[in-house]
Design a protein around this motif. Sequence first.
Motif, PDB file in Angstrom:
ATOM      1  N   UNK A  79       0.833  -1.208   0.000  1.00 50.82           N
ATOM      2  CA  UNK A  79       0.000   0.000   0.000  1.00 50.82           C
ATOM      3  C   UNK A  79       0.867   1.258   0.000  1.00 50.82           C
ATOM      4  N   UNK A  80       1.982   1.216   0.735  1.00 57.90           N
ATOM      5  CA  UNK A  80       2.883   2.370   0.760  1.00 57.90           C
ATOM      6  C   UNK A  80       3.522   2.599  -0.615  1.00 57.90           C
ATOM      7  N   UNK A  81       3.938   1.510  -1.262  1.00 60.59           N
ATOM      8  CA  UNK A  81       4.526   1.641  -2.601  1.00 60.59           C
ATOM      9  C   UNK A  81       3.508   2.187  -3.593  1.00 60.59           C
ATOM     10  N   UNK A  82       2.288   1.699  -3.525  1.00 60.84           N
ATOM     11  CA  UNK A  82       1.237   2.191  -4.422  1.00 60.84           C
ATOM     12  C   UNK A  82       0.988   3.679  -4.186  1.00 60.84           C
ATOM     13  N   UNK A  83       0.924   4.076  -2.930  1.00 62.32           N
ATOM     14  CA  UNK A  83       0.724   5.491  -2.617  1.00 62.32           C
ATOM     15  C   UNK A  83       1.894   6.328  -3.133  1.00 62.32           C
ATOM     16  N   UNK A  84       3.101   5.777  -3.032  1.00 61.23           N
ATOM     17  CA  UNK A  84       4.280   6.496  -3.522  1.00 61.23           C
ATOM     18  C   UNK A  84       4.186   6.742  -5.033  1.00 61.23           C
ATOM     19  N   UNK A  85       3.897   5.704  -5.812  1.00 58.42           N
ATOM     20  CA  UNK A  85       3.881   5.885  -7.267  1.00 58.42           C
ATOM     21  C   UNK A  85       2.704   6.751  -7.707  1.00 58.42           C
ATOM     22  N   UNK A  86       1.638   6.787  -6.926  1.00 60.08           N
ATOM     23  CA  UNK A  86       0.475   7.617  -7.258  1.00 60.08           C
ATOM     24  C   UNK A  86       0.663   9.072  -6.830  1.00 60.08           C
ATOM     25  N   UNK A  87       1.672   9.319  -6.024  1.00 66.51           N
ATOM     26  CA  UNK A  87       1.859  10.632  -5.422  1.00 66.51           C
ATOM     27  C   UNK A  87       1.895  11.798  -6.391  1.00 66.51           C
ATOM     28  N   UNK A  88       2.487  11.623  -7.534  1.00 70.39           N
ATOM     29  CA  UNK A  88       2.595  12.722  -8.487  1.00 70.39           C
ATOM     30  C   UNK A  88       1.314  13.032  -9.237  1.00 70.39           C
ATOM     31  N   UNK A  89       0.354  12.117  -9.219  1.00 72.64           N
ATOM     32  CA  UNK A  89      -0.870  12.321  -9.998  1.00 72.64           C
ATOM     33  C   UNK A  89      -1.621  13.587  -9.592  1.00 72.64           C
ATOM     34  N   UNK A  90      -1.615  13.905  -8.324  1.00 74.24           N
ATOM     35  CA  UNK A  90      -2.308  15.103  -7.846  1.00 74.24           C
ATOM     36  C   UNK A  90      -1.631  16.382  -8.330  1.00 74.24           C
ATOM     37  N   UNK A  91      -0.414  16.252  -8.818  1.00 77.93           N
ATOM     38  CA  UNK A  91       0.360  17.422  -9.248  1.00 77.93           C
ATOM     39  C   UNK A  91       0.715  17.343 -10.737  1.00 77.93           C
ATOM     40  N   UNK A  92      -0.080  16.592 -11.506  1.00 79.65           N
ATOM     41  CA  UNK A  92       0.246  16.360 -12.914  1.00 79.65           C
ATOM     42  C   UNK A  92       0.461  17.625 -13.727  1.00 79.65           C
ATOM     43  N   UNK A  93      -0.413  18.602 -13.566  1.00 80.22           N
ATOM     44  CA  UNK A  93      -0.279  19.855 -14.330  1.00 80.22           C
ATOM     45  C   UNK A  93       0.963  20.625 -13.897  1.00 80.22           C
ATOM     46  N   UNK A  94       1.226  20.636 -12.617  1.00 79.33           N
ATOM     47  CA  UNK A  94       2.420  21.308 -12.095  1.00 79.33           C
ATOM     48  C   UNK A  94       3.680  20.611 -12.592  1.00 79.33           C
ATOM     49  N   UNK A  95       3.688  19.277 -12.565  1.00 84.93           N
ATOM     50  CA  UNK A  95       4.833  18.523 -13.075  1.00 84.93           C
ATOM     51  C   UNK A  95       5.015  18.755 -14.563  1.00 84.93           C
ATOM     52  N   UNK A  96       3.917  18.863 -15.298  1.00 83.36           N
ATOM     53  CA  UNK A  96       4.006  19.127 -16.736  1.00 83.36           C
ATOM     54  C   UNK A  96       4.626  20.496 -16.994  1.00 83.36           C
ATOM     55  N   UNK A  97       4.314  21.440 -16.160  1.00 84.86           N
ATOM     56  CA  UNK A  97       4.827  22.795 -16.377  1.00 84.86           C
ATOM     57  C   UNK A  97       6.255  22.993 -15.887  1.00 84.86           C
ATOM     58  N   UNK A  98       6.578  22.437 -14.691  1.00 87.99           N
ATOM     59  CA  UNK A  98       7.875  22.736 -14.078  1.00 87.99           C
ATOM     60  C   UNK A  98       8.764  21.524 -13.820  1.00 87.99           C
ATOM     61  N   UNK A  99       8.238  20.330 -13.930  1.00 92.30           N
ATOM     62  CA  UNK A  99       9.010  19.136 -13.613  1.00 92.30           C
ATOM     63  C   UNK A  99       8.974  18.844 -12.121  1.00 92.30           C
ATOM     64  N   UNK A 100       9.798  17.920 -11.697  1.00 90.47           N
ATOM     65  CA  UNK A 100       9.899  17.555 -10.281  1.00 90.47           C
ATOM     66  C   UNK A 100      10.713  18.632  -9.550  1.00 90.47           C
ATOM     67  N   UNK A 101      10.213  19.144  -8.423  1.00 90.02           N
ATOM     68  CA  UNK A 101      10.982  20.192  -7.742  1.00 90.02           C
ATOM     69  C   UNK A 101      12.362  19.731  -7.291  1.00 90.02           C
ATOM     70  N   UNK A 102      12.491  18.461  -6.927  1.00 93.15           N
ATOM     71  CA  UNK A 102      13.789  17.960  -6.471  1.00 93.15           C
ATOM     72  C   UNK A 102      14.690  17.633  -7.658  1.00 93.15           C
TER      73      UNK A 102
END
Length: 192
Positions: A79-102
């Motif tokens: 469940x933790x691994x699934x939550x980890x890989x899903x983590x970026x989905x809530x920020x898809x538009x932000x990731x599309x615009x700027x990439x990963x902050x780290x």
Amino acid sequence: MEANPKRQRLIDAAKTMFYTRGVEPSSLGEIARAAEVPPGNVYYHFKTKDALIEAVIASHGQDILEGLARLNAQADPRARLLAFVRGGLAHGEQLARYGCPYGTLCAELEKTPGSVADSATVLFPLYLHWLERQFAGLGQADAADLALDTLAAVQGAYVITHSTRSPQYLERQVARLEGWIQGLEPGENIRA
């Protein structure tokens, strides 16, 4: 929040500006204005821009640790691994615009080697060690390799999402990783 609110506002403003504009184009004066701190006060808190970058890296490290602690609230390693890989989905538009902050910060700092670039190398190992513990908890003998495969797959999806400005690539990769993680059996050594 840190004990000194002005210092924290400077760090928060720098995090945002470094992420949305980049480190090099973000001046200390602009960061001070965004933080609503008089420009002269910046040097009281940070003697150099590198010192501010170091504080941003430390703050990102804390953010990562807090995020991983939230994931640890999940019932089991799968469940933790699934939550980890899903983590970026809530920020898809932000990731599309700027990439990963780290990832974008580390990549940008690597172009100007020095102590600040070296400091940023601590961020991704935080994820790798946590992922390794999750795979080990699923009985995977090659947990370290699976951790690297997973982080590379997620970060690769972030890069492609950003490069194409299309969250659909992240969605596709997350769906693929979900199926793989859900199908892992204890002791199986299947590659992502």
